[in-house]
Design a protein around this motif. Structure first.
Motif, PDB file in Angstrom:
ATOM      1  N   SER A 165       0.625  13.229 -21.082  1.00 27.88           N
ATOM      2  CA  SER A 165       0.235  13.052 -19.676  1.00 27.88           C
ATOM      3  C   SER A 165      -0.338  11.673 -19.364  1.00 27.88           C
ATOM      4  N   PHE A 166      -0.931  10.995 -20.354  1.00 21.78           N
ATOM      5  CA  PHE A 166      -1.667   9.775 -20.036  1.00 21.78           C
ATOM      6  C   PHE A 166      -0.740   8.579 -19.839  1.00 21.78           C
ATOM      7  N   ARG A 167      -1.002   7.857 -18.781  1.00 21.55           N
ATOM      8  CA  ARG A 167      -0.312   6.576 -18.559  1.00 21.55           C
ATOM      9  C   ARG A 167      -1.341   5.525 -18.142  1.00 21.55           C
ATOM     10  N   GLN A 168      -1.062   4.308 -18.548  1.00 19.64           N
ATOM     11  CA  GLN A 168      -1.925   3.200 -18.133  1.00 19.64           C
ATOM     12  C   GLN A 168      -1.042   2.256 -17.321  1.00 19.64           C
ATOM     13  N   TYR A 169      -1.218   2.333 -15.997  1.00 18.59           N
ATOM     14  CA  TYR A 169      -0.372   1.540 -15.105  1.00 18.59           C
ATOM     15  C   TYR A 169      -0.894   0.122 -14.977  1.00 18.59           C
ATOM     16  N   ARG A 170       0.026  -0.789 -14.940  1.00 16.19           N
ATOM     17  CA  ARG A 170      -0.316  -2.194 -14.740  1.00 16.19           C
ATOM     18  C   ARG A 170      -0.240  -2.519 -13.254  1.00 16.19           C
ATOM     19  N   THR A 171      -0.573  -3.756 -12.926  1.00 15.64           N
ATOM     20  CA  THR A 171      -0.619  -4.113 -11.501  1.00 15.64           C
ATOM     21  C   THR A 171       0.748  -4.099 -10.832  1.00 15.64           C
ATOM     22  N   ASP A 172       1.814  -4.096 -11.638  1.00 11.68           N
ATOM     23  CA  ASP A 172       3.155  -4.011 -11.039  1.00 11.68           C
ATOM     24  C   ASP A 172       3.624  -2.554 -10.961  1.00 11.68           C
ATOM     25  N   LEU A 173       2.729  -1.617 -11.253  1.00  9.71           N
ATOM     26  CA  LEU A 173       2.968  -0.175 -11.214  1.00  9.71           C
ATOM     27  C   LEU A 173       3.910   0.285 -12.340  1.00  9.71           C
ATOM     28  N   VAL A 177      -9.854  -5.404  -4.092  1.00 13.96           N
ATOM     29  CA  VAL A 177      -8.730  -4.796  -3.353  1.00 13.96           C
ATOM     30  C   VAL A 177      -9.131  -3.399  -2.866  1.00 13.96           C
ATOM     31  N   PRO A 178     -10.154  -3.331  -1.997  1.00 19.07           N
ATOM     32  CA  PRO A 178     -10.657  -2.016  -1.569  1.00 19.07           C
ATOM     33  C   PRO A 178      -9.603  -1.177  -0.863  1.00 19.07           C
ATOM     34  N   GLU A 179      -8.653  -1.818  -0.178  1.00 22.16           N
ATOM     35  CA  GLU A 179      -7.644  -1.037   0.540  1.00 22.16           C
ATOM     36  C   GLU A 179      -6.753  -0.258  -0.437  1.00 22.16           C
ATOM     37  N   ARG A 180      -6.510  -0.811  -1.610  1.00 22.70           N
ATOM     38  CA  ARG A 180      -5.732  -0.070  -2.623  1.00 22.70           C
ATOM     39  C   ARG A 180      -6.556   1.094  -3.177  1.00 22.70           C
ATOM     40  N   CYS A 181      -7.839   0.837  -3.408  1.00 22.56           N
ATOM     41  CA  CYS A 181      -8.716   1.912  -3.905  1.00 22.56           C
ATOM     42  C   CYS A 181      -8.780   3.054  -2.890  1.00 22.56           C
ATOM     43  N   GLN A 182      -8.810   2.686  -1.613  1.00 21.91           N
ATOM     44  CA  GLN A 182      -8.890   3.712  -0.560  1.00 21.91           C
ATOM     45  C   GLN A 182      -7.634   4.593  -0.568  1.00 21.91           C
ATOM     46  N   VAL A 183      -6.484   3.968  -0.736  1.00 27.44           N
ATOM     47  CA  VAL A 183      -5.233   4.743  -0.790  1.00 27.44           C
ATOM     48  C   VAL A 183      -5.284   5.737  -1.953  1.00 27.44           C
ATOM     49  N   CYS A 184      -5.759   5.283  -3.097  1.00 25.44           N
ATOM     50  CA  CYS A 184      -5.856   6.177  -4.262  1.00 25.44           C
ATOM     51  C   CYS A 184      -6.791   7.335  -3.959  1.00 25.44           C
ATOM     52  N   PHE A 185      -7.951   7.017  -3.358  1.00 18.93           N
ATOM     53  CA  PHE A 185      -8.933   8.059  -3.052  1.00 18.93           C
ATOM     54  C   PHE A 185      -8.365   9.074  -2.062  1.00 18.93           C
ATOM     55  N   ASP A 186      -7.609   8.589  -1.088  1.00 19.56           N
ATOM     56  CA  ASP A 186      -7.025   9.501  -0.096  1.00 19.56           C
ATOM     57  C   ASP A 186      -6.077  10.503  -0.760  1.00 19.56           C
ATOM     58  N   GLU A 187      -5.401  10.089  -1.801  1.00 22.61           N
ATOM     59  CA  GLU A 187      -4.407  10.971  -2.429  1.00 22.61           C
ATOM     60  C   GLU A 187      -4.983  11.803  -3.582  1.00 22.61           C
ATOM     61  N   ILE A 188      -5.847  11.175  -4.404  1.00 24.04           N
ATOM     62  CA  ILE A 188      -6.443  11.896  -5.549  1.00 24.04           C
ATOM     63  C   ILE A 188      -7.960  11.628  -5.501  1.00 24.04           C
ATOM     64  N   PRO A 189      -8.729  12.570  -4.987  1.00 23.40           N
ATOM     65  CA  PRO A 189     -10.141  12.271  -4.691  1.00 23.40           C
ATOM     66  C   PRO A 189     -11.095  12.358  -5.876  1.00 23.40           C
ATOM     67  N   LEU A 232       0.821  -1.220   0.000  1.00 29.87           N
ATOM     68  CA  LEU A 232       0.000   0.000   0.000  1.00 29.87           C
ATOM     69  C   LEU A 232       0.852   1.266   0.000  1.00 29.87           C
ATOM     70  N   GLU A 233       2.022   1.201   0.641  1.00 36.37           N
ATOM     71  CA  GLU A 233       2.878   2.395   0.657  1.00 36.37           C
ATOM     72  C   GLU A 233       3.377   2.717  -0.748  1.00 36.37           C
ATOM     73  N   GLN A 234       3.646   1.680  -1.534  1.00 37.23           N
ATOM     74  CA  GLN A 234       4.086   1.940  -2.913  1.00 37.23           C
ATOM     75  C   GLN A 234       2.939   2.500  -3.753  1.00 37.23           C
ATOM     76  N   TRP A 235       1.732   2.023  -3.496  1.00 32.38           N
ATOM     77  CA  TRP A 235       0.576   2.613  -4.185  1.00 32.38           C
ATOM     78  C   TRP A 235       0.418   4.088  -3.778  1.00 32.38           C
ATOM     79  N   ARG A 236       0.591   4.357  -2.500  1.00 29.65           N
ATOM     80  CA  ARG A 236       0.457   5.744  -2.039  1.00 29.65           C
ATOM     81  C   ARG A 236       1.507   6.633  -2.697  1.00 29.65           C
ATOM     82  N   ARG A 237       2.714   6.140  -2.740  1.00 28.05           N
ATOM     83  CA  ARG A 237       3.780   6.948  -3.353  1.00 28.05           C
ATOM     84  C   ARG A 237       3.518   7.151  -4.842  1.00 28.05           C
ATOM     85  N   LEU A 238       2.975   6.127  -5.503  1.00 30.72           N
ATOM     86  CA  LEU A 238       2.632   6.291  -6.923  1.00 30.72           C
ATOM     87  C   LEU A 238       1.600   7.418  -7.080  1.00 30.72           C
ATOM     88  N   MET A 239       0.578   7.399  -6.241  1.00 29.63           N
ATOM     89  CA  MET A 239      -0.457   8.425  -6.351  1.00 29.63           C
ATOM     90  C   MET A 239       0.108   9.822  -6.076  1.00 29.63           C
TER      91      MET A 239
END
Ligand code: SF4
Length: 365
Positions: free
Chosen positions: A278-286, A106-118, A78-85
């Motif tokens: 600007s557009f990127r399509q990230y995969r599950t490995d970021l 994976v709601p916990e990953r979605c939550q991290v994204c929402f916390d950083e970019i709402p 989750l920390e890597q997801w947060r840093r990505l966001m």
């Protein structure tokens, strides 16, 4: 979702005299207000993220399980997801689209994204409820009635389970994907959603690269789909979020790239300001790959009529639609529709154009 620099309206100084100046097109106060409203959202800059490789169903024609991206290793830190966001925010991304396979797993990953970019949206099959704290717009995929869903998605009673999860949820909008196989079922499904107080918008099946199944549209199915969309808009105005120009653009015999020119990196080598940069399509490995990046990777571009693609590709072509009042109104209806579909609490107005307008430079069908 649009997030490329929108073409600017013509100034009237081109060698061919324009019949209308832009000031003429926005002279009507209703049109001007709509223009002012939609342009406030031109700050949106999108990227998309595959949240997990896992899904709780398997659909015929799913583009996630095509190509290389399905083999990316899944990052669950989750920390890597947060840093990505945080890095995404720093490079100007203001809107995220979380997709999959299935993000609700994976709601916990979605939550991290929402916390950083709402601001953002999640594409989900709706079978597992996404916690209310995650305030993104939710796009719940529907591929026909329950019998068809069982046949093409392998899941029983999908509509019952989806509406149980998302009835009265202001985040949710159902996305009905038309295939040649389910056109006649759209009325039943829309009626049911109307009864449940839900919203629905429309998508078109767009074949993945190399697809050999039976869901690819034909001229006949495109024409029948257009008529079904137009009828449903009239019959269920409180439920259906769509416009006439959406119906034209997405059921044309030509795909979106041929009609408008796709601006996503996969088809657009330019790295000037806009989606190409600007557009990127990230995969599950970021990780991400510019050569493959668009909102529906591994879709066959010549068959691309996807609603997510159109919201960027059509919206970016303001200049081409600023030619006469009805074409401009139709474009405004399209932009208003996409904002209502993608941005939570966007105040959608009534459609401005009651006519079927051709894509600029092309016939109506
Ligand atoms: S599939 Fe559609 S959105 Fe993706 S690059 Fe091709 S035309 Fe563009």
């Amino acid at each position: 979702m649009s997030h490329q620099r929108v073409e600017q309206p013509a100034s009237g100084s081109a060698s061919e005299p324009l019949q209308y100046k832009f000031a003429d097109l926005i002279a009507d106060p209703v049109v001007r207000d709509r223009w002012e409203q939609v342009r406030r959202y031109f700050f949106l800059r999108e990227s998309t993220y595959d949240m997990t490789r896992r899904c709780n169903i398997r659909c015929n024609g799913c583009y996630y399980y095509e190509g290389e991206k399905q083999h990316a290793v899944e990052n669950s830190d989750l920390e890597q997801w947060r840093r990505l966001m945080q890095a995404e925010k720093a490079r100007g991304i203001t809107f995220v689209v979380l997709a999959g396979a299935e993000p609700s797993l994976v709601p916990e990953r979605c939550q991290v994204c929402f916390d950083e970019i709402p601001l953002g949206a999640i594409a989900t099959n709706g079978l597992k409820r996404i916690p209310g704290e995650i305030g993104y717009r939710l796009h719940i995929s529907v591929w026909g009635d329950d019998e068809t869903s069982y046949r093409t998605r392998g899941a029983k009673e999908m509509l019952v389970r989806q509406t149980d999860n998302y009835r009265s949820d202001p985040r949710a909008i159902f996305v009905y994907t038309f295939t040649p196989d389910n056109i006649d079922q759209a009325e039943t499904v829309t009626r049911l959603l109307a009864r449940e107080g839900c919203q629905v918008t429309f998508n078109m099946f767009s074949a993945p690269v190399g697809y050999t199944g039976d869901l690819r549209h034909t001229p006949n199915s495109l024409s029948r789909t257009r008529q079904a969309m137009l009828d449903l808009m009239v019959r269920y105005p409180q439920t259906v979020v769509y416009s006439r120009y959406n119906a034209v653009a997405h059921t044309h015999r030509l795909g979106l790239h041929d009609l408008y020119g796709c601006s996503y990196p996969r088809r657009n080598p330019s790295t000037d300001v806009g989606l190409g940069r600007s557009f990127r399509q990230y995969r599950t490995d970021l990780g991400w790959d510019r050569e493959a990046a668009c909102c529906v990777p591994d879709t066959d571009c010549s068959d691309c009529r996807h609603y997510a693609a159109g919201s960027a590709v059509v919206t970016a072509r303001l200049f081409r639609h600023a030619t006469d009042p009805d074409t401009f109104r139709s474009w405004l209806d399209y932009v208003d529709t996409y904002l209502a579909v993608w941005v939570r609490d966007y105040p959608r107005g009534a459609n401005l154009s009651q006519n079927l307008v051709s894509p600029p430079g092309f016939d109506l069908i």
